[in-house]
Design a protein around this motif. Structure first.
Motif, PDB file in Angstrom:
ATOM      1  N   VAL A  63       0.853  -1.209   0.000  1.00  0.00           N
ATOM      2  CA  VAL A  63       0.000   0.000   0.000  1.00  0.00           C
ATOM      3  C   VAL A  63       0.878   1.244   0.000  1.00  0.00           C
ATOM      4  O   VAL A  63       0.596   2.212  -0.739  1.00  0.00           O
ATOM      5  CB  VAL A  63      -0.925  -0.022   1.225  1.00  0.00           C
ATOM      6  N   LYS A  64       1.978   1.267   0.767  1.00  0.00           N
ATOM      7  CA  LYS A  64       2.878   2.433   0.789  1.00  0.00           C
ATOM      8  C   LYS A  64       3.484   2.662  -0.590  1.00  0.00           C
ATOM      9  O   LYS A  64       3.602   3.809  -1.041  1.00  0.00           O
ATOM     10  CB  LYS A  64       3.985   2.232   1.819  1.00  0.00           C
ATOM     11  N   GLN A  65       3.880   1.588  -1.265  1.00  0.00           N
ATOM     12  CA  GLN A  65       4.467   1.711  -2.603  1.00  0.00           C
ATOM     13  C   GLN A  65       3.462   2.268  -3.606  1.00  0.00           C
ATOM     14  O   GLN A  65       3.777   3.104  -4.440  1.00  0.00           O
ATOM     15  CB  GLN A  65       5.000   0.359  -3.089  1.00  0.00           C
ATOM     16  N   ARG A  66       2.235   1.807  -3.506  1.00  0.00           N
ATOM     17  CA  ARG A  66       1.201   2.274  -4.450  1.00  0.00           C
ATOM     18  C   ARG A  66       0.816   3.719  -4.169  1.00  0.00           C
ATOM     19  O   ARG A  66       0.489   4.460  -5.093  1.00  0.00           O
ATOM     20  CB  ARG A  66      -0.016   1.374  -4.360  1.00  0.00           C
ATOM     21  N   LEU A  67       0.821   4.120  -2.897  1.00  0.00           N
ATOM     22  CA  LEU A  67       0.499   5.514  -2.574  1.00  0.00           C
ATOM     23  C   LEU A  67       1.637   6.456  -2.975  1.00  0.00           C
ATOM     24  O   LEU A  67       1.392   7.632  -3.263  1.00  0.00           O
ATOM     25  CB  LEU A  67       0.231   5.655  -1.070  1.00  0.00           C
ATOM     26  N   ALA A  68       2.843   5.948  -3.017  1.00  0.00           N
ATOM     27  CA  ALA A  68       3.984   6.780  -3.390  1.00  0.00           C
ATOM     28  C   ALA A  68       3.954   7.108  -4.863  1.00  0.00           C
ATOM     29  O   ALA A  68       4.547   8.098  -5.303  1.00  0.00           O
ATOM     30  CB  ALA A  68       5.279   6.093  -3.023  1.00  0.00           C
ATOM     31  N   LYS A  69       3.296   6.327  -5.698  1.00  0.00           N
ATOM     32  CA  LYS A  69       3.246   6.567  -7.148  1.00  0.00           C
ATOM     33  C   LYS A  69       2.355   7.679  -7.520  1.00  0.00           C
ATOM     34  O   LYS A  69       1.549   8.269  -7.291  1.00  0.00           O
ATOM     35  CB  LYS A  69       2.803   5.294  -7.868  1.00  0.00           C
TER      36      LYS A  69
END
Length: 89
Positions: A83-89
């Motif tokens: 989820v953190k990786q997807r929100l960073a995009k």
């Protein structure tokens, strides 16, 4: 020489008397009190062995629960990273 011989004879008599007392005190079979004490110790031993088995079973259940919770925690941490990786995009 005579004094030395007397000492040896005296020591021999003392050893003979103490040895005979020692042998007299030894019996070939235990008495009733000793048998009761032995049975009590056997009963206590079997009871303690049962407790050990019960506690080992409980410990294995707790280890299994801990392993399940650790697996669930690892999955949650992995999901959180995604989820953190997807929100960073």
């Amino acid at each position: 020489m005579l004094k030395c011989t007397r000492t040896v004879i005296t020591m021999g008599m003392v050893l003979l008397c103490s040895g005979s007392l020692f042998l007299y005190g030894c019996s070939s079979s235990p008495d009733e009190e000793q048998l009761k004490a032995l049975q009590a110790l056997k009963d206590e031993t079997s009871q303690l062995e049962k407790q050990v088995k019960d506690l080992e079973a409980k410990k294995s259940e707790l280890d299994k629960t801990i392993a399940e919770k650790n697996a669930k925690l690892a999955k949650c941490n992995a999901d959180q990273e995604i989820v953190k990786q997807r929100l960073a995009k």
